[in-house]
Scaffold this active site. Structure first.
Site, mmCIF file in Angstrom:
data_model
loop_
_atom_site.group_PDB
_atom_site.id
_atom_site.type_symbol
_atom_site.label_atom_id
_atom_site.label_comp_id
_atom_site.label_asym_id
_atom_site.label_seq_id
_atom_site.Cartn_x
_atom_site.Cartn_y
_atom_site.Cartn_z
ATOM 1 N N LYS A 291 -12.853 -4.319 11.271
ATOM 2 C CA LYS A 291 -13.609 -3.367 10.451
ATOM 3 C C LYS A 291 -15.008 -3.138 11.015
ATOM 4 C CE LYS A 291 -10.869 -4.905 6.517
ATOM 5 N NZ LYS A 291 -10.804 -5.757 5.323
ATOM 6 N N VAL B 30 0.832 -1.208 0.000
ATOM 7 C CA VAL B 30 0.000 0.000 0.000
ATOM 8 C C VAL B 30 0.862 1.252 0.000
ATOM 9 C CG1 VAL B 30 -1.766 1.296 1.244
ATOM 10 C CG2 VAL B 30 -1.908 -1.201 1.105
#
Length: 440
Positions: free
Chosen positions: A206, A15
């Site tokens: 999450k 990332v």
């Protein structure tokens, strides 16, 4: 041209490298769109082999974070090293140095978000974390901006691409769990050690973050019931298909009168549900608001470029100052909210799929029905198959229930498993119906 908005990236893995490449290659496009000249001045890491493989400018490489934090022109630091150990220490250090933080670190936010936000607030800066949930899907922005006027009644999320890929392979190709996992690893969609994904831990991180914002209540990650996909059997997926369902690993959040009903688990959903067609490594979240009704957010939930998109959106907000305004103004952040009351798992109400392997002889179903009736469990359907062959000593009985209290069902299943005619431990999978839209 305005003075550049200077940023640094901490950690140049998949990332980090993709974010650096996006900032460098699209600098003029971003300037045209935003009026900002975003300058990536530092890439901080110990090992630059990945950065070198991307042909990033070695002049950006820096091993000393203190040097970066001493640069008065650095507005924001992007934390992409992951984990909750050194990442937490360094994030606090960055915030206390008066730099804004952008992060994709879901574990860090789920476990220590409230503490880090308090540090950011004390330092007069912001912490942004869109990329922590759903990769490139702007689900958090939707919760704190686009659908903010709504009372959120529920949301259901497919938020782990690895698990969704495995389940898609099992449902569509008839592969076993182990076969599908191997394919995912060979395709680069599952880690060599996939434990965090397949046991539901990643989805739980999450769920905790999204629930905290959706319901404006601080969610304790350790209190969220979690079940993974690693114990699923192909026989149950096939029976589910026969009944009109597909299985998905879902992050489930429902606002009830007595608290929040949160859990991560494999669940059957109707083939007509919008989430049913979300296949492969894609993610999707269905959110139900009292004014807007049902909204759905879909896209690539992982990967370098999609996640870099979300990271860069937060960088832009940080450099523009809008992140500071949102962070300082809204009262939905975990450091400003009360701890959520979570319903005990046994008090969750729902419908369920149950499979029993039983002796093929008269009177067996009467015993099963008796125990279910004693526990106030009403049956919606019963499916009984013939023996697979003449030598088979057991047959499957598949039951679906009407809405029941989960604690009652678990008590009944424990009693059923003790019957001499039941040959294997029972299998239980929640059936999740479309949430009712309640406009008010």
């Amino acid at each position: 041209m305005k003075r550049p908005s200077v940023v640094a990236i901490l950690g140049c893995g998949t990332v980090g490298g993709a974010t650096a490449a996006l900032l460098l290659s699209q600098r003029s496009m971003l300037a045209a769109k935003t009026g900002l000249d975003i300058e990536l001045r530092y890439i901080v890491d110990k090992d630059f082999s990945h950065a070198e493989s991307l042909n990033l400018d070695p002049g950006l490489f820096e091993t000393d974070l203190d040097k970066v934090l001493a640069d008065p022109e650095v507005l924001a630091v992007v934390e992409l090293i992951g984990g909750t150990g050194i990442a937490r220490t360094l994030t606090e250090k960055i915030l206390r140095a008066g730099k804004r933080v952008v992060t994709a670190n879901k574990a860090l936010l789920a476990k220590h978000g409230a503490e880090l936000m308090a540090v950011a607030r004390e330092a007069g800066v912001s912490i942004s974390f869109e990329a922590s949930c759903g990769g490139g899907i702007p689900i958090l922005r939707a919760l704190y901006d686009g659908i903010l006027p709504n009372r959120i009644d529920a949301f259901y999320g497919i938020v782990n691409g690895t698990c969704n890929y495995i389940l898609t392979e099992m449902m569509q190709k008839g592969n076993s769990y182990q076969e599908a996992l191997k394919e995912a690893q060979e395709a680069g969609l599952a880690e060599a050690d996939p434990t965090l994904d397949v046991t539901g831990g990643d989805s739980a991180h999450k769920l905790a973050i999204m629930s905290s914002l959706a319901f404006a209540q601080r969610v304790d990650l350790e209190s969220v019931p979690v079940q993974g996909i690693d114990s699923l059997k192909l026989i149950d997926l096939n029976f589910g298909r026969e009944l009109g369902y597909v299985v998905k690993l879902l992050a489930i959040a429902q606002s009830e009168e007595d608290g929040l009903a949160l859990r991560v688990r494999p669940a059957f959903i109707s083939t007509e549900h919008p989430l049913a067609w979300v296949s492969g490594p894609f993610n999707a979240v269905s959110v139900y608001g009292h004014a807007v009704g049902h909204t759905m957010y879909y896209g690539r939930g992982a990967g370098g470029s999609p996640t870099a998109s979300a990271v860069t959106a937060d960088i832009i907000s940080s450099c523009m100052g809008t992140a500071d305004t949102v962070f300082s103004t809204l009262n939905i952040w975990p450091d400003r909210t009360k701890k959520a009351v979570l319903l005990p798992q046994e008090d969750i109400q729902g419908r369920y799929y149950v499979r029993l392997m039983v002796e093929d002889k008269p009177g067996v179903f009467a015993q099963i029905a008796g125990i279910l009736g004693e526990n106030q469990i009403s049956l919606s359907s019963v499916l009984q198959k013939e023996p697979y062959n003449e030598k088979a000593d057991s047959v499957p009985v598949v039951i679906t229930t009407h809405s029941v209290r989960e604690g009652n069902l678990r008590t009944a299943l424990a009693a059923l498993d003790k019957l001499p005619v039941v040959r294997e431990p029972s299998i239980c999978i929640e059936i999740l119906d479309e949430h009712e839209e309640i406009f008010a």
